[in-house]
Design a protein around this motif. Sequence first.
Motif, PDB file in Angstrom:
ATOM      1  N   PHE A   1     -25.646 -35.569 -13.871  1.00  0.00           N
ATOM      2  CA  PHE A   1     -25.781 -36.565 -12.803  1.00  0.00           C
ATOM      3  C   PHE A   1     -24.673 -37.616 -12.924  1.00  0.00           C
ATOM      4  CE2 PHE A   1     -30.630 -35.786 -12.757  1.00  0.00           C
ATOM      5  CZ  PHE A   1     -30.471 -34.761 -11.833  1.00  0.00           C
ATOM      6  N   HIS A   2     -24.190 -38.082 -11.770  1.00  0.00           N
ATOM      7  CA  HIS A   2     -23.226 -39.182 -11.738  1.00  0.00           C
ATOM      8  C   HIS A   2     -23.929 -40.514 -11.487  1.00  0.00           C
ATOM      9  CE1 HIS A   2     -19.933 -36.337 -11.849  1.00  0.00           C
ATOM     10  NE2 HIS A   2     -20.457 -35.683 -10.822  1.00  0.00           N
ATOM     11  N   ARG A   3     -25.211 -40.449 -11.260  1.00  0.00           N
ATOM     12  CA  ARG A   3     -25.996 -41.642 -10.935  1.00  0.00           C
ATOM     13  C   ARG A   3     -27.161 -41.754 -11.911  1.00  0.00           C
ATOM     14  NH1 ARG A   3     -30.606 -43.373  -8.536  1.00  0.00           N
ATOM     15  NH2 ARG A   3     -30.472 -45.046  -6.980  1.00  0.00           N
ATOM     16  N   ASP A   4     -27.546 -43.000 -12.259  1.00  0.00           N
ATOM     17  CA  ASP A   4     -28.757 -43.207 -13.048  1.00  0.00           C
ATOM     18  C   ASP A   4     -29.961 -42.951 -12.153  1.00  0.00           C
ATOM     19  OD1 ASP A   4     -27.227 -43.928 -15.214  1.00  0.00           O
ATOM     20  OD2 ASP A   4     -27.422 -46.081 -14.870  1.00  0.00           O
ATOM     21  N   ASN A   5     -30.753 -41.955 -12.504  1.00  0.00           N
ATOM     22  CA  ASN A   5     -31.839 -41.526 -11.619  1.00  0.00           C
ATOM     23  C   ASN A   5     -33.239 -41.868 -12.121  1.00  0.00           C
ATOM     24  OD1 ASN A   5     -30.681 -40.230  -9.266  1.00  0.00           O
ATOM     25  ND2 ASN A   5     -29.845 -38.725 -10.675  1.00  0.00           N
ATOM     26  N   PHE A   6     -33.345 -42.645 -13.211  1.00  0.00           N
ATOM     27  CA  PHE A   6     -34.686 -42.977 -13.680  1.00  0.00           C
ATOM     28  C   PHE A   6     -35.444 -43.793 -12.635  1.00  0.00           C
ATOM     29  CE2 PHE A   6     -37.799 -45.669 -15.886  1.00  0.00           C
ATOM     30  CZ  PHE A   6     -38.583 -44.677 -16.437  1.00  0.00           C
ATOM     31  N   ASP A   7     -34.750 -44.663 -11.909  1.00  0.00           N
ATOM     32  CA  ASP A   7     -35.428 -45.442 -10.860  1.00  0.00           C
ATOM     33  C   ASP A   7     -36.017 -44.520  -9.797  1.00  0.00           C
ATOM     34  OD1 ASP A   7     -32.853 -44.723  -9.919  1.00  0.00           O
ATOM     35  OD2 ASP A   7     -32.890 -46.363  -8.452  1.00  0.00           O
ATOM     36  N   ARG A   8     -35.303 -43.432  -9.507  1.00  0.00           N
ATOM     37  CA  ARG A   8     -35.823 -42.490  -8.523  1.00  0.00           C
ATOM     38  C   ARG A   8     -37.011 -41.703  -9.081  1.00  0.00           C
ATOM     39  NH1 ARG A   8     -31.188 -41.409  -5.005  1.00  0.00           N
ATOM     40  NH2 ARG A   8     -31.738 -43.582  -4.597  1.00  0.00           N
ATOM     41  N   VAL A   9     -36.982 -41.440 -10.385  1.00  0.00           N
ATOM     42  CA  VAL A   9     -38.129 -40.809 -11.035  1.00  0.00           C
ATOM     43  C   VAL A   9     -39.369 -41.692 -10.886  1.00  0.00           C
ATOM     44  CG1 VAL A   9     -39.090 -40.130 -13.267  1.00  0.00           C
ATOM     45  CG2 VAL A   9     -36.754 -39.477 -12.680  1.00  0.00           C
ATOM     46  N   VAL A  10     -39.193 -43.003 -11.026  1.00  0.00           N
ATOM     47  CA  VAL A  10     -40.313 -43.931 -10.895  1.00  0.00           C
ATOM     48  C   VAL A  10     -40.839 -43.936  -9.470  1.00  0.00           C
ATOM     49  CG1 VAL A  10     -41.024 -46.348 -11.073  1.00  0.00           C
ATOM     50  CG2 VAL A  10     -39.557 -45.350 -12.822  1.00  0.00           C
ATOM     51  N   HIS A  11     -39.957 -43.911  -8.483  1.00  0.00           N
ATOM     52  CA  HIS A  11     -40.403 -43.863  -7.082  1.00  0.00           C
ATOM     53  C   HIS A  11     -41.148 -42.561  -6.803  1.00  0.00           C
ATOM     54  CE1 HIS A  11     -38.713 -47.480  -5.228  1.00  0.00           C
ATOM     55  NE2 HIS A  11     -37.707 -47.351  -6.073  1.00  0.00           N
ATOM     56  N   PHE A  12     -40.641 -41.454  -7.319  1.00  0.00           N
ATOM     57  CA  PHE A  12     -41.335 -40.174  -7.178  1.00  0.00           C
ATOM     58  C   PHE A  12     -42.700 -40.241  -7.849  1.00  0.00           C
ATOM     59  CE2 PHE A  12     -42.358 -36.052  -9.114  1.00  0.00           C
ATOM     60  CZ  PHE A  12     -42.465 -35.253  -7.976  1.00  0.00           C
ATOM     61  N   SER A  13     -42.742 -40.857  -9.029  1.00  0.00           N
ATOM     62  CA  SER A  13     -43.999 -40.975  -9.766  1.00  0.00           C
ATOM     63  C   SER A  13     -44.991 -41.861  -9.036  1.00  0.00           C
ATOM     64  CB  SER A  13     -43.730 -41.540 -11.169  1.00  0.00           C
ATOM     65  OG  SER A  13     -42.894 -40.677 -11.898  1.00  0.00           O
ATOM     66  N   PHE A  14     -44.504 -42.828  -8.295  1.00  0.00           N
ATOM     67  CA  PHE A  14     -45.402 -43.662  -7.499  1.00  0.00           C
ATOM     68  C   PHE A  14     -46.202 -42.791  -6.531  1.00  0.00           C
ATOM     69  CE2 PHE A  14     -46.164 -46.065  -3.530  1.00  0.00           C
ATOM     70  CZ  PHE A  14     -47.036 -47.023  -4.027  1.00  0.00           C
TER      71      PHE A  14
END
Length: 216
Positions: free
Chosen positions: A99-112
């Motif tokens: 990945f070229h982007r930090d995607n943990f924030d997106r993991v959290v949104h998915f987890s929401f």
Amino acid sequence: MFRTERRFRKNRILQAMIGGYAVFWLWMLIKPYAWYNWWLENLLVLAAAAGLGGAYRWFRFSNRSYALIILFVALHTYGAHYSYNTTPIDRLMHEWFGFHRDNFDRVVHFSFGLLIAYPAWEFFIRAAGLRKGWSYGLTPVVILSFGAFYELIEMWVALIVAPEIGTRFLGTQGDIWDSHHDMEAALIGAVLAMAATAAASHLAHRRTTRHLPEGG
């Protein structure tokens, strides 16, 4: 279907889950990336704790729902510790997936969507008396609306409380579609959660009817 305890002092499982999260929260409190961001991000945690605690007298979720809520809040707390900058999980995802982007924030949104959909569904079934068929479709819509509202809250906080950090607090990482992708991730998570819930409910119903005596 939903097993709840009448009194908090008798609900040892919930007490253990809250105690475990409290220990984790104190751990994440040690040397966060940025103190200001830490407390801003934890406004969500404080609001959730106040809301769930205040509502406990008139509506109690099942322990399953409380576990899912606490798991989501723990993921958010982990991200808040790093101010949603590069986390150890991000570094692993960079290494494994390029990945070229930090995607943990997106993991959290998915987890929401994935984790909060079931508690929302339980609320619709028990408190609103919604039929299962309608609840499976309505829950992802509500999750999407909450996701959109959270994006608005982030914008308001950035403009009113922390205008000096602006997009750094929002964590867009230069992506003009960041908010849209966040909402999309939450929606996908909610749809998957409701698909799994519907399938599990259907299987449980089949097992129940299979063991009913034939005839009247």
